[in-house]
Scaffold this motif. Structure first.
Motif, PDB file in Angstrom:
ATOM      1  N   CYS A   1     -46.453 -10.304  29.540  1.00  0.00           N
ATOM      2  CA  CYS A   1     -44.728  -9.876  29.845  1.00  0.00           C
ATOM      3  C   CYS A   1     -44.631  -8.717  29.832  1.00  0.00           C
ATOM      4  CB  CYS A   1     -44.183 -10.667  28.685  1.00  0.00           C
ATOM      5  SG  CYS A   1     -42.474 -10.993  28.749  1.00  0.00           S
ATOM      6  N   LEU A   2     -43.668  -8.185  30.481  1.00  0.00           N
ATOM      7  CA  LEU A   2     -43.525  -6.547  30.754  1.00  0.00           C
ATOM      8  C   LEU A   2     -41.968  -6.352  30.455  1.00  0.00           C
ATOM      9  CD1 LEU A   2     -45.156  -6.223  34.261  1.00  0.00           C
ATOM     10  CD2 LEU A   2     -46.050  -5.346  32.086  1.00  0.00           C
ATOM     11  N   ALA A   3     -41.801  -5.418  29.630  1.00  0.00           N
ATOM     12  CA  ALA A   3     -40.469  -4.779  29.647  1.00  0.00           C
ATOM     13  C   ALA A   3     -39.936  -4.086  30.537  1.00  0.00           C
ATOM     14  CB  ALA A   3     -40.343  -4.132  28.211  1.00  0.00           C
ATOM     15  N   VAL A   4     -38.727  -4.129  31.223  1.00  0.00           N
ATOM     16  CA  VAL A   4     -38.187  -3.023  32.469  1.00  0.00           C
ATOM     17  C   VAL A   4     -36.718  -2.937  32.039  1.00  0.00           C
ATOM     18  CG1 VAL A   4     -39.674  -4.501  33.949  1.00  0.00           C
ATOM     19  CG2 VAL A   4     -37.381  -5.446  33.418  1.00  0.00           C
ATOM     20  N   GLU A   5     -36.585  -1.622  32.578  1.00  0.00           N
ATOM     21  CA  GLU A   5     -35.240  -1.107  32.775  1.00  0.00           C
ATOM     22  C   GLU A   5     -34.769  -0.663  34.101  1.00  0.00           C
ATOM     23  OE1 GLU A   5     -33.171   2.985  30.987  1.00  0.00           O
ATOM     24  OE2 GLU A   5     -34.168   1.893  29.591  1.00  0.00           O
ATOM     25  N   PHE A   6     -33.553  -1.319  34.539  1.00  0.00           N
ATOM     26  CA  PHE A   6     -33.205  -0.794  35.626  1.00  0.00           C
ATOM     27  C   PHE A   6     -31.848   0.025  35.648  1.00  0.00           C
ATOM     28  CE2 PHE A   6     -35.595  -4.472  36.902  1.00  0.00           C
ATOM     29  CZ  PHE A   6     -36.308  -4.217  38.146  1.00  0.00           C
ATOM     30  N   ARG A   7     -31.596   0.480  36.677  1.00  0.00           N
ATOM     31  CA  ARG A   7     -30.128   1.464  36.650  1.00  0.00           C
ATOM     32  C   ARG A   7     -29.424   1.114  37.864  1.00  0.00           C
ATOM     33  NH1 ARG A   7     -27.260   5.028  34.244  1.00  0.00           N
ATOM     34  NH2 ARG A   7     -26.040   6.513  35.336  1.00  0.00           N
ATOM     35  N   VAL A   8     -28.253   0.616  38.078  1.00  0.00           N
ATOM     36  CA  VAL A   8     -27.677   0.218  39.246  1.00  0.00           C
ATOM     37  C   VAL A   8     -26.535   1.204  39.375  1.00  0.00           C
ATOM     38  CG1 VAL A   8     -26.097  -1.594  40.167  1.00  0.00           C
ATOM     39  CG2 VAL A   8     -28.164  -2.204  38.792  1.00  0.00           C
ATOM     40  N   GLN A   9     -26.427   1.892  40.489  1.00  0.00           N
ATOM     41  CA  GLN A   9     -25.215   2.637  41.007  1.00  0.00           C
ATOM     42  C   GLN A   9     -24.502   2.419  42.337  1.00  0.00           C
ATOM     43  OE1 GLN A   9     -28.013   6.299  40.501  1.00  0.00           O
ATOM     44  NE2 GLN A   9     -26.218   7.066  39.366  1.00  0.00           N
ATOM     45  N   ASN A  10     -23.373   2.951  42.455  1.00  0.00           N
ATOM     46  CA  ASN A  10     -22.637   2.691  43.670  1.00  0.00           C
ATOM     47  C   ASN A  10     -22.544   1.117  43.871  1.00  0.00           C
ATOM     48  OD1 ASN A  10     -23.141   5.348  44.209  1.00  0.00           O
ATOM     49  ND2 ASN A  10     -25.076   4.683  45.032  1.00  0.00           N
ATOM     50  N   ASP A  11     -22.208   0.427  42.524  1.00  0.00           N
ATOM     51  CA  ASP A  11     -21.719  -1.026  42.839  1.00  0.00           C
ATOM     52  C   ASP A  11     -20.301  -1.006  42.546  1.00  0.00           C
ATOM     53  OD1 ASP A  11     -21.781  -3.704  42.683  1.00  0.00           O
ATOM     54  OD2 ASP A  11     -22.398  -3.948  40.513  1.00  0.00           O
ATOM     55  N   ASP A  12     -19.640  -2.041  43.213  1.00  0.00           N
ATOM     56  CA  ASP A  12     -18.300  -1.837  43.421  1.00  0.00           C
ATOM     57  C   ASP A  12     -17.550  -3.059  42.339  1.00  0.00           C
ATOM     58  OD1 ASP A  12     -18.934  -3.972  45.193  1.00  0.00           O
ATOM     59  OD2 ASP A  12     -17.435  -3.056  46.862  1.00  0.00           O
ATOM     60  N   CYS A  13     -18.475  -3.657  41.745  1.00  0.00           N
ATOM     61  CA  CYS A  13     -18.151  -4.985  40.799  1.00  0.00           C
ATOM     62  C   CYS A  13     -16.957  -4.412  39.954  1.00  0.00           C
ATOM     63  CB  CYS A  13     -19.138  -5.570  40.072  1.00  0.00           C
ATOM     64  SG  CYS A  13     -19.726  -4.677  38.591  1.00  0.00           S
ATOM     65  N   PRO A  14     -16.171  -5.393  39.334  1.00  0.00           N
ATOM     66  CA  PRO A  14     -14.979  -4.934  38.630  1.00  0.00           C
ATOM     67  C   PRO A  14     -15.404  -4.193  37.236  1.00  0.00           C
ATOM     68  CG  PRO A  14     -14.863  -7.364  39.334  1.00  0.00           C
ATOM     69  CD  PRO A  14     -16.263  -7.099  39.970  1.00  0.00           C
ATOM     70  N   LEU A  15     -16.297  -4.585  36.674  1.00  0.00           N
ATOM     71  CA  LEU A  15     -16.740  -3.831  35.234  1.00  0.00           C
ATOM     72  C   LEU A  15     -17.267  -2.206  35.633  1.00  0.00           C
ATOM     73  CD1 LEU A  15     -18.643  -6.338  32.994  1.00  0.00           C
ATOM     74  CD2 LEU A  15     -16.158  -5.936  33.201  1.00  0.00           C
ATOM     75  N   ALA A  16     -18.164  -2.303  36.779  1.00  0.00           N
ATOM     76  CA  ALA A  16     -18.348  -0.714  37.242  1.00  0.00           C
ATOM     77  C   ALA A  16     -17.314  -0.271  37.571  1.00  0.00           C
ATOM     78  CB  ALA A  16     -19.468  -0.954  38.459  1.00  0.00           C
ATOM     79  N   ALA A  17     -16.101  -0.718  38.480  1.00  0.00           N
ATOM     80  CA  ALA A  17     -14.853   0.090  38.820  1.00  0.00           C
ATOM     81  C   ALA A  17     -14.030   0.264  37.383  1.00  0.00           C
ATOM     82  CB  ALA A  17     -14.381  -0.960  39.639  1.00  0.00           C
ATOM     83  N   ALA A  18     -13.909  -0.648  36.584  1.00  0.00           N
ATOM     84  CA  ALA A  18     -13.099  -0.270  35.593  1.00  0.00           C
ATOM     85  C   ALA A  18     -13.681   0.839  34.641  1.00  0.00           C
ATOM     86  CB  ALA A  18     -13.069  -1.591  34.620  1.00  0.00           C
ATOM     87  N   THR A  19     -14.811   0.769  34.343  1.00  0.00           N
ATOM     88  CA  THR A  19     -15.619   2.087  33.463  1.00  0.00           C
ATOM     89  C   THR A  19     -15.538   3.109  34.182  1.00  0.00           C
ATOM     90  OG1 THR A  19     -17.763   1.555  34.365  1.00  0.00           O
ATOM     91  CG2 THR A  19     -17.168   0.302  32.471  1.00  0.00           C
ATOM     92  N   ARG A  20     -15.596   3.370  35.563  1.00  0.00           N
ATOM     93  CA  ARG A  20     -15.570   4.436  36.312  1.00  0.00           C
ATOM     94  C   ARG A  20     -13.941   5.080  35.859  1.00  0.00           C
ATOM     95  NH1 ARG A  20     -16.302   2.394  40.935  1.00  0.00           N
ATOM     96  NH2 ARG A  20     -18.760   2.717  40.803  1.00  0.00           N
ATOM     97  N   ALA A  21     -13.130   4.089  36.072  1.00  0.00           N
ATOM     98  CA  ALA A  21     -11.517   4.741  36.106  1.00  0.00           C
ATOM     99  C   ALA A  21     -11.121   4.906  34.809  1.00  0.00           C
ATOM    100  CB  ALA A  21     -10.721   3.400  36.818  1.00  0.00           C
ATOM    101  N   THR A  22     -11.775   4.254  33.680  1.00  0.00           N
ATOM    102  CA  THR A  22     -11.038   4.571  32.421  1.00  0.00           C
ATOM    103  C   THR A  22     -12.410   5.456  31.458  1.00  0.00           C
ATOM    104  OG1 THR A  22     -12.392   2.525  31.578  1.00  0.00           O
ATOM    105  CG2 THR A  22     -10.338   2.345  32.411  1.00  0.00           C
ATOM    106  N   GLY A  23     -13.334   5.426  31.926  1.00  0.00           N
ATOM    107  CA  GLY A  23     -14.566   6.194  31.020  1.00  0.00           C
ATOM    108  C   GLY A  23     -14.919   5.393  29.838  1.00  0.00           C
ATOM    109  N   ILE A  24     -14.559   4.332  29.702  1.00  0.00           N
ATOM    110  CA  ILE A  24     -14.791   3.378  28.674  1.00  0.00           C
ATOM    111  C   ILE A  24     -16.468   2.603  28.757  1.00  0.00           C
ATOM    112  CG2 ILE A  24     -14.166   1.271  27.257  1.00  0.00           C
ATOM    113  CD1 ILE A  24     -12.368   3.761  26.683  1.00  0.00           C
ATOM    114  N   GLU A  25     -17.146   2.612  27.936  1.00  0.00           N
ATOM    115  CA  GLU A  25     -18.395   1.822  27.855  1.00  0.00           C
ATOM    116  C   GLU A  25     -18.251   0.385  27.513  1.00  0.00           C
ATOM    117  OE1 GLU A  25     -22.155   2.089  25.137  1.00  0.00           O
ATOM    118  OE2 GLU A  25     -21.967   3.818  26.535  1.00  0.00           O
TER     119      GLU A  25
END
Length: 212
Positions: free
Chosen positions: A5-29
């Protein structure tokens, strides 16, 4: 039987989903659960964040979200809503990724999880390769994580473990104290209030298991 079993970590950028857009606009994590796909085609989103009326207003104004519900507990807001927008995360889940944490910050998502066997990892990577802005950051045997990670042993979230590790390394717990909470927060690239909250939650988890 699959013996790896492998542990993995991904990073997603340039996504326009609502949560990505909201954190981009507000700086809230935002800390989210994996989206749940419904039979009607909508995604059920459940997530938490520090108390922020700005984030509430930003999400409420997004016409891709329906039935936004917000509750306030323990200094955080808990959100539930339906999303019309298909989430990139589904591509990875469908490929075989088991998600453990999903965190949005400044428009990008960090995803940690596990895959059962290298063939499944190949499937997840194939799905990621077809998705704009998805990058594999780390992959290692899950057994190594269990041996090496105090967060796994003491049931800390990755954010809490990172917070405590950084504070220790910078001398925050030294006597006399060698650094300030503001300096540690800057190193972590979060606000002072977010650092102190993670620290308290991490300490509560540790002390609860040691003395509970």
């Amino acid at each position: 039987m699959i013996d790896e079993c492998l542990a993995v970590e991904f990073r997603v950028q340039n996504d326009d989903c609502p949560l990505a857009a909201a954190t981009r606009a507000t700086g809230i994590e935002v800390d989210a659960k994996p989206p749940q796909r419904r039979s009607d085609g909508y995604d059920l989103l459940q997530f938490t964040a520090v108390q922020s009326e700005e984030l509430v207003e930003t999400l409420d104004a997004d016409d891709r979200l329906l039935y936004l519900h917000v509750s306030r507990t323990d200094g955080r807001y808990r959100y539930r809503c339906l999303s019309k927008h298909p989430c990139v995360v589904h591509e990875l889940i469908d490929g075989g990724l088991i998600i453990e944490t999903l965190r949005y910050r400044d428009g990008a998502a960090t995803i940690t999880g596990a895959v059962v066997g290298r063939d499944v990892l190949k499937g997840v990577m194939a799905a990621a390769g077809e998705t704009v802005g998805v990058r594999l950051e780390r992959v290692y045997p899950l057994e190594a994580e269990a041996r090496e990670s105090p967060g796994h042993r003491w049931d800390l979230t990755p954010a809490q473990e990172e917070c405590i590790r950084t504070a220790v390394a910078m001398g925050y717990f030294a006597i006399p104290r060698e650094t300030s909470s503001e300096a540690v927060a800057d190193e972590l690239d979060i606000s002072k209030s977010a650092f102190l909250e993670r620290l308290r939650r991490g300490e509560a988890a540790l002390f609860g298991q040691l003395f509970g």
